[in-house]
Design a protein around this motif. Structure first.
Motif, mmCIF file in Angstrom:
data_model
loop_
_atom_site.group_PDB
_atom_site.id
_atom_site.type_symbol
_atom_site.label_atom_id
_atom_site.label_comp_id
_atom_site.label_asym_id
_atom_site.label_seq_id
_atom_site.Cartn_x
_atom_site.Cartn_y
_atom_site.Cartn_z
ATOM 1 N N GLN A 13 38.870 46.292 48.648
ATOM 2 C CA GLN A 13 39.909 45.722 49.518
ATOM 3 C C GLN A 13 39.636 46.029 50.986
ATOM 4 N N PHE A 39 39.976 40.891 41.646
ATOM 5 C CA PHE A 39 40.640 40.214 42.769
ATOM 6 C C PHE A 39 40.663 38.687 42.574
ATOM 7 N N SER A 41 41.576 34.782 41.608
ATOM 8 C CA SER A 41 42.726 33.883 41.785
ATOM 9 C C SER A 41 43.157 33.364 40.412
ATOM 10 N N ALA A 67 44.477 45.812 40.724
ATOM 11 C CA ALA A 67 44.418 45.278 42.094
ATOM 12 C C ALA A 67 45.579 44.325 42.397
ATOM 13 N N SER A 69 46.446 41.213 41.092
ATOM 14 C CA SER A 69 46.262 39.758 41.144
ATOM 15 C C SER A 69 47.337 38.991 40.374
ATOM 16 N N LEU A 72 50.646 39.258 42.392
ATOM 17 C CA LEU A 72 50.548 38.458 43.619
ATOM 18 C C LEU A 72 50.854 36.991 43.324
ATOM 19 N N THR A 94 46.166 49.478 47.383
ATOM 20 C CA THR A 94 45.552 48.148 47.473
ATOM 21 C C THR A 94 46.604 47.056 47.305
ATOM 22 N N CYS A 95 47.474 47.215 46.331
ATOM 23 C CA CYS A 95 48.542 46.221 46.103
ATOM 24 C C CYS A 95 49.404 46.051 47.350
ATOM 25 N N ARG A 98 47.600 44.119 49.928
ATOM 26 C CA ARG A 98 47.513 42.699 49.562
ATOM 27 C C ARG A 98 48.855 41.979 49.702
#
Length: 234
Positions: A13, A39, A41, A67, A69, A72, A94-95, A98
């Motif tokens: 990250q 990470f 999508s 992480a 994903s 998110l 990291t979260c 992000r």
């Protein structure tokens, strides 16, 4: 815990010379795992994860979020009230970086006075149970965190295929314990984490455990690598 898994995530990250993680188990040789994969999508996720995210509704708990994903996507694309938890402090850092709004360093077993409509345990979600013996304790905890009409979306794999077969076609699994109980070891940048137990559950064993603990279990989707997504409900 040295939190090497979280360190690798945070390095990626923050662009701090990230490297791949080396994983090894009691039944498999050393293997490299790409941190970039964590990470991904929505479009890059396997069908099982996409299906879980499509089914997710209401107030969400993402257990072992890594992480972040999945969280998110649920927060930003489905505008759902999403809480992401992990025992790794670096993963949670990291979260936050992000942009996940509700994310905490927490063990699922320590959550109190909260209820959710959808609880997600993805990327071999049964792994956190550690052993078959521990499974009822985790299922009871997860059950206690569900709102009426809520759901637990969990994935795993039947790893029987990783064992040799004898001339009659029977798999040569260990005589003691359950064949899905592994010890995992992670190495990163020359350091090695203490080994930890990690559980892969075949669907029938998960279904039986769910029923024993007052939960319905439905097979939602099977993947291409002996993996599956299940939905547990009250």
């Amino acid at each position: 815990m040295k939190d090497l898994f979280g360190k690798a995530i945070l390095d990626y990250q923050t662009n701090n010379s990230p490297q791949n993680i080396i994983t090894e188990t009691t039944i498999s040789e050393e293997d490299e795992m790409s941190i970039a994969y964590l990470f991904r999508s929505f479009d890059e996720m396997p069908a099982i994860e996409q299906k879980a995210l499509e089914l997710a509704k209401g107030k969400i708990l993402d257990v072992g979020c890594g992480a972040g994903s999945h969280s998110l996507y649920l927060q930003n694309h489905k505008q759902l009230d999403t809480t992401a938890i992990d025992i790794s402090a670096n993963a949670i850092k990291t979260c936050k970086l992000r942009g996940i709004q509700k994310t905490f360093v927490q063990d699922i077993l320590t959550i109190e006075n909260e209820k959710f409509d959808s609880i997600l345990l993805l990327m071999n979600g049964t792994g956190i149970f550690g052993t078959l013996e521990n499974t009822p304790k985790f299922l009871q905890k997860l059950k206690s965190l569900l709102n009426p009409g809520g759901q637990i979306l969990i994935d795993s794999s039947d790893i029987i295929y990783m064992f040799d077969q004898d001339e009659d076609g029977a798999f040569e699994v260990p005589a003691n314990g359950y064949y899905g109980e592994l010890e995992f070891t992670i190495s990163y940048k020359g350091e090695t984490e203490d080994s930890f137990p990690w559980l892969y559950l075949d669907y029938n064993t998960l279904q039986n455990a769910a029923l024993d603990n007052g939960l319905q279990c439905e097979l939602i989707l099977e993947g291409e690598h002996y993996d599956y997504l299940a939905k547990l409900t009250l």
